[in-house]
Design a protein around this motif. Structure first.
Motif, PDB file in Angstrom:
ATOM      1  N   ASP A  72      42.431  11.246   7.720  1.00  0.00           N
ATOM      2  CA  ASP A  72      42.980  10.087   8.428  1.00  0.00           C
ATOM      3  C   ASP A  72      42.630  10.131   9.909  1.00  0.00           C
ATOM      4  O   ASP A  72      42.344   9.098  10.527  1.00  0.00           O
ATOM      5  N   GLU A  73      42.631  11.318  10.495  1.00  0.00           N
ATOM      6  CA  GLU A  73      42.290  11.440  11.916  1.00  0.00           C
ATOM      7  C   GLU A  73      40.804  11.281  12.150  1.00  0.00           C
ATOM      8  O   GLU A  73      40.383  10.762  13.195  1.00  0.00           O
ATOM      9  N   LEU A  74      39.978  11.711  11.194  1.00  0.00           N
ATOM     10  CA  LEU A  74      38.532  11.559  11.334  1.00  0.00           C
ATOM     11  C   LEU A  74      38.112  10.096  11.253  1.00  0.00           C
ATOM     12  O   LEU A  74      37.178   9.666  11.940  1.00  0.00           O
ATOM     13  N   ARG A  75      38.784   9.326  10.425  1.00  0.00           N
ATOM     14  CA  ARG A  75      38.452   7.911  10.240  1.00  0.00           C
ATOM     15  C   ARG A  75      39.630   7.043  10.696  1.00  0.00           C
ATOM     16  O   ARG A  75      40.085   6.151   9.980  1.00  0.00           O
ATOM     17  N   ALA A  76      40.113   7.338  11.892  1.00  0.00           N
ATOM     18  CA  ALA A  76      41.307   6.655  12.407  1.00  0.00           C
ATOM     19  C   ALA A  76      41.082   5.159  12.560  1.00  0.00           C
ATOM     20  O   ALA A  76      41.960   4.352  12.264  1.00  0.00           O
ATOM     21  N   SER A  77      39.883   4.754  13.028  1.00  0.00           N
ATOM     22  CA  SER A  77      39.624   3.327  13.241  1.00  0.00           C
ATOM     23  C   SER A  77      39.643   2.565  11.924  1.00  0.00           C
ATOM     24  O   SER A  77      40.187   1.452  11.847  1.00  0.00           O
ATOM     25  N   PHE A  78      39.091   3.145  10.866  1.00  0.00           N
ATOM     26  CA  PHE A  78      39.060   2.483   9.562  1.00  0.00           C
ATOM     27  C   PHE A  78      40.473   2.274   9.027  1.00  0.00           C
ATOM     28  O   PHE A  78      40.843   1.178   8.586  1.00  0.00           O
ATOM     29  N   TYR A  79      41.288   3.336   9.086  1.00  0.00           N
ATOM     30  CA  TYR A  79      42.656   3.227   8.569  1.00  0.00           C
ATOM     31  C   TYR A  79      43.517   2.337   9.457  1.00  0.00           C
ATOM     32  O   TYR A  79      44.448   1.693   8.972  1.00  0.00           O
ATOM     33  N   ARG A  80      43.206   2.267  10.747  1.00  0.00           N
ATOM     34  CA  ARG A  80      43.945   1.379  11.633  1.00  0.00           C
ATOM     35  C   ARG A  80      43.668  -0.079  11.261  1.00  0.00           C
ATOM     36  O   ARG A  80      44.583  -0.916  11.231  1.00  0.00           O
ATOM     37  N   ILE A  81      42.414  -0.388  10.956  1.00  0.00           N
ATOM     38  CA  ILE A  81      42.065  -1.751  10.535  1.00  0.00           C
ATOM     39  C   ILE A  81      42.755  -2.099   9.223  1.00  0.00           C
ATOM     40  O   ILE A  81      43.278  -3.214   9.047  1.00  0.00           O
ATOM     41  N   MET A  82      42.799  -1.160   8.292  1.00  0.00           N
ATOM     42  CA  MET A  82      43.473  -1.403   7.019  1.00  0.00           C
ATOM     43  C   MET A  82      44.963  -1.633   7.221  1.00  0.00           C
ATOM     44  O   MET A  82      45.576  -2.469   6.544  1.00  0.00           O
ATOM     45  N   THR A  83      45.568  -0.907   8.183  1.00  0.00           N
ATOM     46  CA  THR A  83      46.991  -1.103   8.475  1.00  0.00           C
ATOM     47  C   THR A  83      47.242  -2.481   9.059  1.00  0.00           C
ATOM     48  O   THR A  83      48.193  -3.180   8.678  1.00  0.00           O
ATOM     49  N   TYR A  84      46.387  -2.905   9.998  1.00  0.00           N
ATOM     50  CA  TYR A  84      46.524  -4.243  10.570  1.00  0.00           C
ATOM     51  C   TYR A  84      46.366  -5.313   9.496  1.00  0.00           C
ATOM     52  O   TYR A  84      47.089  -6.325   9.495  1.00  0.00           O
ATOM     53  N   GLU A  85      45.435  -5.092   8.585  1.00  0.00           N
ATOM     54  CA  GLU A  85      45.225  -6.061   7.508  1.00  0.00           C
ATOM     55  C   GLU A  85      46.454  -6.146   6.616  1.00  0.00           C
ATOM     56  O   GLU A  85      46.873  -7.234   6.211  1.00  0.00           O
ATOM     57  N   LYS A  86      47.050  -4.993   6.324  1.00  0.00           N
ATOM     58  CA  LYS A  86      48.238  -4.978   5.451  1.00  0.00           C
ATOM     59  C   LYS A  86      49.381  -5.763   6.075  1.00  0.00           C
ATOM     60  O   LYS A  86      50.006  -6.606   5.409  1.00  0.00           O
ATOM     61  N   TRP A  87      49.672  -5.505   7.357  1.00  0.00           N
ATOM     62  CA  TRP A  87      50.779  -6.200   7.993  1.00  0.00           C
ATOM     63  C   TRP A  87      50.459  -7.669   8.237  1.00  0.00           C
ATOM     64  O   TRP A  87      51.354  -8.512   8.217  1.00  0.00           O
ATOM     65  N   GLY A  88      49.167  -7.987   8.470  1.00  0.00           N
ATOM     66  CA  GLY A  88      48.792  -9.395   8.597  1.00  0.00           C
ATOM     67  C   GLY A  88      49.056 -10.153   7.311  1.00  0.00           C
ATOM     68  O   GLY A  88      49.603 -11.266   7.323  1.00  0.00           O
ATOM     69  N   ILE A  89      48.671  -9.559   6.181  1.00  0.00           N
ATOM     70  CA  ILE A  89      48.933 -10.187   4.886  1.00  0.00           C
ATOM     71  C   ILE A  89      50.434 -10.296   4.633  1.00  0.00           C
ATOM     72  O   ILE A  89      50.919 -11.282   4.066  1.00  0.00           O
ATOM     73  N   PHE A  90      51.182  -9.288   5.080  1.00  0.00           N
ATOM     74  CA  PHE A  90      52.642  -9.324   4.889  1.00  0.00           C
ATOM     75  C   PHE A  90      53.267 -10.501   5.626  1.00  0.00           C
ATOM     76  O   PHE A  90      54.092 -11.234   5.057  1.00  0.00           O
ATOM     77  N   PHE A  91      52.888 -10.725   6.879  1.00  0.00           N
ATOM     78  CA  PHE A  91      53.480 -11.826   7.642  1.00  0.00           C
ATOM     79  C   PHE A  91      53.020 -13.183   7.118  1.00  0.00           C
ATOM     80  O   PHE A  91      53.794 -14.153   7.133  1.00  0.00           O
ATOM     81  N   ILE A  92      51.786 -13.274   6.642  1.00  0.00           N
ATOM     82  CA  ILE A  92      51.333 -14.525   6.025  1.00  0.00           C
ATOM     83  C   ILE A  92      52.133 -14.796   4.752  1.00  0.00           C
ATOM     84  O   ILE A  92      52.574 -15.935   4.507  1.00  0.00           O
ATOM     85  N   ALA A  93      52.335 -13.757   3.936  1.00  0.00           N
ATOM     86  CA  ALA A  93      53.134 -13.916   2.716  1.00  0.00           C
ATOM     87  C   ALA A  93      54.582 -14.274   3.044  1.00  0.00           C
ATOM     88  O   ALA A  93      55.217 -15.058   2.328  1.00  0.00           O
ATOM     89  N   LEU A  94      55.108 -13.711   4.134  1.00  0.00           N
ATOM     90  CA  LEU A  94      56.478 -14.039   4.538  1.00  0.00           C
ATOM     91  C   LEU A  94      56.585 -15.502   4.951  1.00  0.00           C
ATOM     92  O   LEU A  94      57.579 -16.179   4.627  1.00  0.00           O
TER      93      LEU A  94
END
Length: 217
Positions: A72-94
């Motif tokens: 996770d620390e080696l690919r921090a940028s990739f997992y950060r983008i995935m986290t932003y995508e998850k919460w973006g989808i959550f707020f759209i679904a809300l």
């Protein structure tokens, strides 16, 4: 000057292709001037192992001269983008949930209008405004609860199916995985359930209080 034959070409993500070249340990030691040494070591963990605990133990054993990082620390940028995508989808679904909940408002309002005679009967038996509101508020919770249980059941089933079988594939060959990556987390389900409960409680309460204001409907 030295020439080495190319054994093959691999295709991953663009960042990896621009950064890494796969070679034998002997060749890498000769090119970088590290005979008999290695600059990094990759450790594969057993299934179910705690990466954070293993990282801490390895760091304590290796000492301050080595830097130990998880994937996770080696690919921090990739997992950060995935986290932003998850919460973006959550707020759209809300937002979609809030809009769709107005159908519940309409159903609850029609139910109150339909039950005017029953409300009058309850008042004649001594029920006050608070009790009448509580009855229809509970009815609103039941309507929303049935929809929530059905929706979360289908959602969990679809998530687990994608997680273990990879039914939805990514239409590209440059990613590290062929199927869309998902992971079922009970904490995320709890957040979704709490958000739905908050929306249902707010809309049911507003609808009931606006429809039943005084001792008369």
């Amino acid at each position: 000057r030295r020439t080495e034959p190319v054994g093959g070409v691999y295709t991953l993500d663009l960042e990896t292709e621009r950064t890494y070249v796969l070679a034998s340990l002997r060749l890498a030691q000769e090119l970088f001037g590290y005979p008999g040494r290695a600059s990094a070591l990759v450790v594969r963990l057993a299934p179910g192992a705690d990466a954070a605990a293993v990282r801490k133990a390895v760091a304590e054993a290796a000492g301050d001269g080595f830097r130990v990082r998880t994937r996770d620390e080696l690919r921090a940028s990739f997992y950060r983008i995935m986290t932003y995508e998850k919460w973006g989808i959550f707020f759209i679904a809300l937002l979609v949930l809030i809009i769709a909940s107005f159908s519940v408002v309409g159903a609850l309002a029609m139910l109150i209008v339909e039950k005017r005679d029953d409300i009058s009967t309850l008042r004649a038996l001594g029920a006050d405004t608070g009790l009448v509101r509580a009855v229809f508020r509970t009815e609103g919770f039941l309507i929303c609860g049935l929809g929530a249980v059905a929706g979360m059941t289908l959602g969990v089933a679809a998530t687990l199916a994608q997680q273990y079988f990879g039914l939805i594939e990514i239409p590209a060959e440059t990613f590290l995985t062929k199927s869309y990556p998902v992971e079922f987390r009970p904490t995320d389900l709890a957040v979704v359930a709490a958000s739905f409960a908050a929306v249902a409680a707010l809309l049911s309460n507003i609808t009931v209080r606006s429809m039943i204001k005084t001792d008369r409907l």
